[in-house]
Design an enzyme around this catalytic site. Structure first.
Site, PDB file in Angstrom:
ATOM      1  N   ASP A 125      56.199  98.845  49.932  1.00  0.00           N
ATOM      2  CA  ASP A 125      57.023  99.963  50.379  1.00  0.00           C
ATOM      3  C   ASP A 125      56.838 101.211  49.516  1.00  0.00           C
ATOM      4  O   ASP A 125      57.245 102.307  49.912  1.00  0.00           O
ATOM      5  CB  ASP A 125      58.498  99.565  50.378  1.00  0.00           C
ATOM      6  CG  ASP A 125      58.840  98.651  51.546  1.00  0.00           C
ATOM      7  OD1 ASP A 125      58.057  98.600  52.515  1.00  0.00           O
ATOM      8  OD2 ASP A 125      59.886  97.973  51.484  1.00  0.00           O
ATOM      9  N   SER A 150      55.096  90.072  48.766  1.00  0.00           N
ATOM     10  CA  SER A 150      56.361  90.747  48.444  1.00  0.00           C
ATOM     11  C   SER A 150      57.384  89.753  47.885  1.00  0.00           C
ATOM     12  O   SER A 150      58.543  89.700  48.320  1.00  0.00           O
ATOM     13  CB  SER A 150      56.917  91.463  49.672  1.00  0.00           C
ATOM     14  OG  SER A 150      56.008  92.416  50.156  1.00  0.00           O
ATOM     15  N   LYS A 163      53.916  97.205  58.991  1.00  0.00           N
ATOM     16  CA  LYS A 163      55.250  97.721  58.693  1.00  0.00           C
ATOM     17  C   LYS A 163      55.795  98.477  59.906  1.00  0.00           C
ATOM     18  O   LYS A 163      55.322  98.301  61.033  1.00  0.00           O
ATOM     19  CB  LYS A 163      55.183  98.612  57.448  1.00  0.00           C
ATOM     20  CG  LYS A 163      54.887  97.867  56.167  1.00  0.00           C
ATOM     21  CD  LYS A 163      56.081  97.032  55.736  1.00  0.00           C
ATOM     22  CE  LYS A 163      55.894  96.379  54.380  1.00  0.00           C
ATOM     23  NZ  LYS A 163      57.123  95.715  53.909  1.00  0.00           N
ATOM     24  N   ARG A 179      59.947 105.785  55.812  1.00  0.00           N
ATOM     25  CA  ARG A 179      59.267 106.097  54.555  1.00  0.00           C
ATOM     26  C   ARG A 179      58.201 107.190  54.729  1.00  0.00           C
ATOM     27  O   ARG A 179      57.878 107.899  53.778  1.00  0.00           O
ATOM     28  CB  ARG A 179      58.677 104.825  53.950  1.00  0.00           C
ATOM     29  CG  ARG A 179      59.766 103.787  53.687  1.00  0.00           C
ATOM     30  CD  ARG A 179      59.420 102.775  52.646  1.00  0.00           C
ATOM     31  NE  ARG A 179      60.430 101.724  52.610  1.00  0.00           N
ATOM     32  CZ  ARG A 179      61.610 101.828  51.984  1.00  0.00           C
ATOM     33  NH1 ARG A 179      61.913 102.928  51.333  1.00  0.00           N
ATOM     34  NH2 ARG A 179      62.478 100.840  52.014  1.00  0.00           N
TER      35      ARG A 179
END
Length: 253
Positions: free
Chosen positions: A136, A22, A163, A208
């Site tokens: 994400d 990331s 996550k 999410r």
């Protein structure tokens, strides 16, 4: 460390010993530091930070729109009716602006202006997307895969197990709960597209997952109930308000 080290007296170096996951989030930090006059040089996995620096206000800063949360409503534009979002900078260092490339890869119609993005529906076709740099995005990309014909593969996703939830497991459970077809692999999801039935989804207290389930309702024949729906407060407290404003129908109990 990048925020703190410029303020100490001596020079510093941060050396990576493994591949940086990331990386775009570090790029965002470097971009912010540069706007405030801080120098950091990067070469071959080494971040060289000169000590004794001071932060200098640029006087005015315009905060980037949030590409990570924008991705949900941009996906809604590909699955339902056209959606236009403003305040999104195309030159942003945010990695999740890759949602535009992903939408185009699926076959959605994407139009961009200076700070405006419009996404319109089309016949979406399954594809393979490497999510190692944009983890994400995986939950909403999985929803797009469920609405696309054929097979969608989201690969290099092992980090998603670390996550807010194990997102390979929780996304798989979400799609199955709605009647979708998905294969969970150690580091990937394989989704077979088609209409969804609707049903009850456990958010796993993951913002999410909750937002993805709401967008997935566009594909469903009946309503979707999201347990732990208030998980969206972590990053997007007004999500359901905006969802309703765009023409959706959400009752929060």
């Amino acid at each position: 460390m990048l925020l703190a080290l410029p303020l100490v007296a001596q020079n510093s170096e941060i050396t990576l010993t493994t591949r940086l996951e990331s990386a775009a989030y570090v790029d965002i930090t470097l971009h912010a530091l540069k706007r405030f006059g801080v120098r950091v040089s990067v070469e071959n996995g080494v971040y060289a930070v000169s000590g004794g620096q001071t932060l200098q206000s640029p006087g005015e800063c315009r905060v980037d729109g949030d590409w990570s949360n924008a991705a949900f409503f941009l996906a809604a534009g590909a699955l339902g009716k056209p959606v236009t979002l403003t305040g999104l900078h195309l030159d942003s260092p945010q990695g999740d602006k890759a949602i535009l490339d992903a939408l185009r890869k699926f076959g959605a119609l994407v139009e961009t202006a200076t700070d405006t993005v419009t996404v319109s529906p089309a016949n979406l076709i399954g594809c393979t997307i490497d999510v190692s740099e944009t983890p994400d995005l995986l939950p909403i990309l999985a929803v797009l895969g469920a609405g696309a014909s054929g097979e969608t593969r989201l690969v290099n996703a092992a980090r998603l197990r670390l996550k807010e939830s194990d997102r390979l497991a929780s996304v798989s459970a979400m799609l199955r709960a709605l009647g979708g077809r998905v294969e969970e692999q150690p580091d990937a999801l394989v989704i077979t597209g088609g209409r969804l039935a609707g049903g009850t989804v456990e958010s796993c207290r993951d913002h999410r997952i909750a937002m993805s389930a709401a967008i997935a309702s566009i594909l469903c024949e009946s309503s979707v109930t999201i347990l732990g729906a208030d998980a969206v407060k972590k990053s997007y407290p007004a999500f359901y308000t905006d969802y309703n404003q765009l023409g959706g129908h959400v009752d929060v109990v």
